[in-house]
Design a protein around this motif. Structure first.
Motif, PDB file in Angstrom:
ATOM      1  N   UNK A  99     -97.786  46.993 -18.531  1.00  0.00           N
ATOM      2  CA  UNK A  99     -96.761  47.265 -17.529  1.00  0.00           C
ATOM      3  C   UNK A  99     -96.723  48.754 -17.198  1.00  0.00           C
ATOM      4  N   UNK A 100     -96.039  49.073 -16.121  1.00  0.00           N
ATOM      5  CA  UNK A 100     -95.795  50.472 -15.798  1.00  0.00           C
ATOM      6  C   UNK A 100     -94.657  51.005 -16.664  1.00  0.00           C
ATOM      7  N   UNK A 101     -94.526  52.313 -16.698  1.00  0.00           N
ATOM      8  CA  UNK A 101     -93.492  52.925 -17.524  1.00  0.00           C
ATOM      9  C   UNK A 101     -92.088  52.531 -17.067  1.00  0.00           C
ATOM     10  N   UNK A 102     -91.894  52.337 -15.769  1.00  0.00           N
ATOM     11  CA  UNK A 102     -90.572  52.009 -15.247  1.00  0.00           C
ATOM     12  C   UNK A 102     -90.209  50.544 -15.495  1.00  0.00           C
ATOM     13  N   UNK A 103     -91.193  49.680 -15.621  1.00  0.00           N
ATOM     14  CA  UNK A 103     -90.900  48.257 -15.785  1.00  0.00           C
ATOM     15  C   UNK A 103     -90.764  47.850 -17.240  1.00  0.00           C
ATOM     16  N   UNK A 104     -91.320  48.620 -18.171  1.00  0.00           N
ATOM     17  CA  UNK A 104     -91.321  48.244 -19.586  1.00  0.00           C
ATOM     18  C   UNK A 104     -89.897  48.096 -20.104  1.00  0.00           C
ATOM     19  N   UNK A 105     -89.667  47.012 -20.859  1.00  0.00           N
ATOM     20  CA  UNK A 105     -88.380  46.699 -21.480  1.00  0.00           C
ATOM     21  C   UNK A 105     -87.260  46.494 -20.462  1.00  0.00           C
ATOM     22  N   UNK A 106     -87.616  46.021 -19.261  1.00  0.00           N
ATOM     23  CA  UNK A 106     -86.616  45.610 -18.287  1.00  0.00           C
ATOM     24  C   UNK A 106     -86.494  44.086 -18.319  1.00  0.00           C
ATOM     25  N   UNK A 107     -85.685  43.550 -17.430  1.00  0.00           N
ATOM     26  CA  UNK A 107     -85.505  42.096 -17.384  1.00  0.00           C
ATOM     27  C   UNK A 107     -86.717  41.373 -16.815  1.00  0.00           C
ATOM     28  N   UNK A 108     -87.637  42.087 -16.187  1.00  0.00           N
ATOM     29  CA  UNK A 108     -88.851  41.491 -15.639  1.00  0.00           C
ATOM     30  C   UNK A 108     -89.893  41.380 -16.743  1.00  0.00           C
ATOM     31  N   UNK A 109     -90.210  40.146 -17.093  1.00  0.00           N
ATOM     32  CA  UNK A 109     -91.145  39.911 -18.196  1.00  0.00           C
ATOM     33  C   UNK A 109     -92.595  39.865 -17.749  1.00  0.00           C
TER      34      UNK A 109
END
Length: 294
Positions: free
Chosen positions: A56-66
């Motif tokens: 994943x990208x740095x901004x998407x990591x550990x967000x609600x988007x799996x």
């Protein structure tokens, strides 16, 4: 007005009884293996999460988007630029391979002697070997560390590798349990042919004990590969002798926000162990089964 179906259309339509029977069989299989399926999802879930987060990208990591929006395969290359990963892998391989080889060289003869020789105090010696398994390493950490400090070996991985030349209690126990099950007729036949104890061990016993040897070797290799306490105690002050476990802990503290890089480094650290177990799982499972059941 009646509609006549062609013979081909009638043949293609599945029989209701056959379809219902297939559905019942599928549901029965799922119900029978429900626990195994649930455990598989439980164990594979974190691994899949780590693998997806690693790309994943740095901004998407550990967000609600799996699911990754963009597949950032360059994360794996960034790790080698931001950390001495090759040095950590080299040190971990040296530690794991040498400790495993030394353990086999010392533990196999001891297990053979306890399983095949008849001498006074044999049961007591085996009891002492088992007793050492009950002693936590933290209890003797200070005096052992002082001993290695006098030899000026602290700051290296040698205090973790050299003691394997004295054997490992757990490996001796497993090997001894397997060697006891080998009939004595084989060793007796070798002695009749003029073979000594060493030749009997190398030419007769060891080929028959390959599953047990593979099992204890994998146990030791996995333990050393994942060991954190030992390298932290002896090599924590020297960055050039860090293993993967120490390096990943430091990498996580430095790149705490960049979880995608942390997960990518974790995947690279897990990959060799997964590959080794994938190719050796048959021998590993057979060795565990034989040493435990027999």
């Amino acid at each position: 007005m009646t509609t006549t179906l062609a013979p081909q259309q009638v043949a293609r339509r599945p029989a209701p009884a056959a379809s219902a029977s297939k559905t019942r069989l599928t549901l029965y299989w799922v119900a029978k293996h429900a626990v195994a399926i649930a455990l598989s999802i439980m164990f594979l879930g974190p691994l899949v999460f780590i693998a997806l987060t690693a790309v994943m990208s740095d901004h998407q990591a550990l967000t609600s988007q799996l699911w990754p929006e963009t597949w950032e395969w360059g994360n794996f290359a960034d790790i080698f630029e931001k950390a001495p990963l090759l040095t950590w892998i080299r040190n971990t391989l040296i530690y794991s391979v040498l400790a495993t080889v030394f353990m086999l060289l010392s533990s196999v003869p001891v297990a053979y002697a306890l399983a095949r020789f008849r001498f006074p105090g044999r049961k007591l010696a085996f009891l002492l070997v088992i007793t050492t398994m009950m002693l936590p390493p933290q209890v003797v950490a200070v005096p052992v560390y002082l001993i290695w400090a006098r030899f000026h070996l602290t700051g290296t991985l040698w205090p973790l590798i050299i003691p394997m030349l004295l054997g490992d209690a757990f490996s001796i126990f497993l090997l001894r349990q397997f060697l006891v099950t080998i009939p004595r007729d084989y060793s007796d036949a070798a002695r009749v042919d003029g073979a000594g104890e060493f030749r009997t061990l190398v030419r007769v016993i060891l080929p028959m004990a390959k599953p047990a040897i593979a099992a204890v070797a994998l146990f030791q290799f996995f333990y050393c590969w994942n060991d954190y306490y030992g390298p932290l105690l002896y090599a924590g002050t020297d960055l050039d002798n860090w293993t993967l476990s120490l390096g990943l802990a430091a990498f996580r503290s430095v790149h705490r926000v960049q979880w995608n890089l942390t997960m990518a480094a974790t995947m690279l650290a897990m990959a060799p162990v997964i590959i080794v177990f994938f190719f050796a799982q048959k021998v590993f499972i057979e060795g565990v089964k034989l040493t435990g059941v027999k």
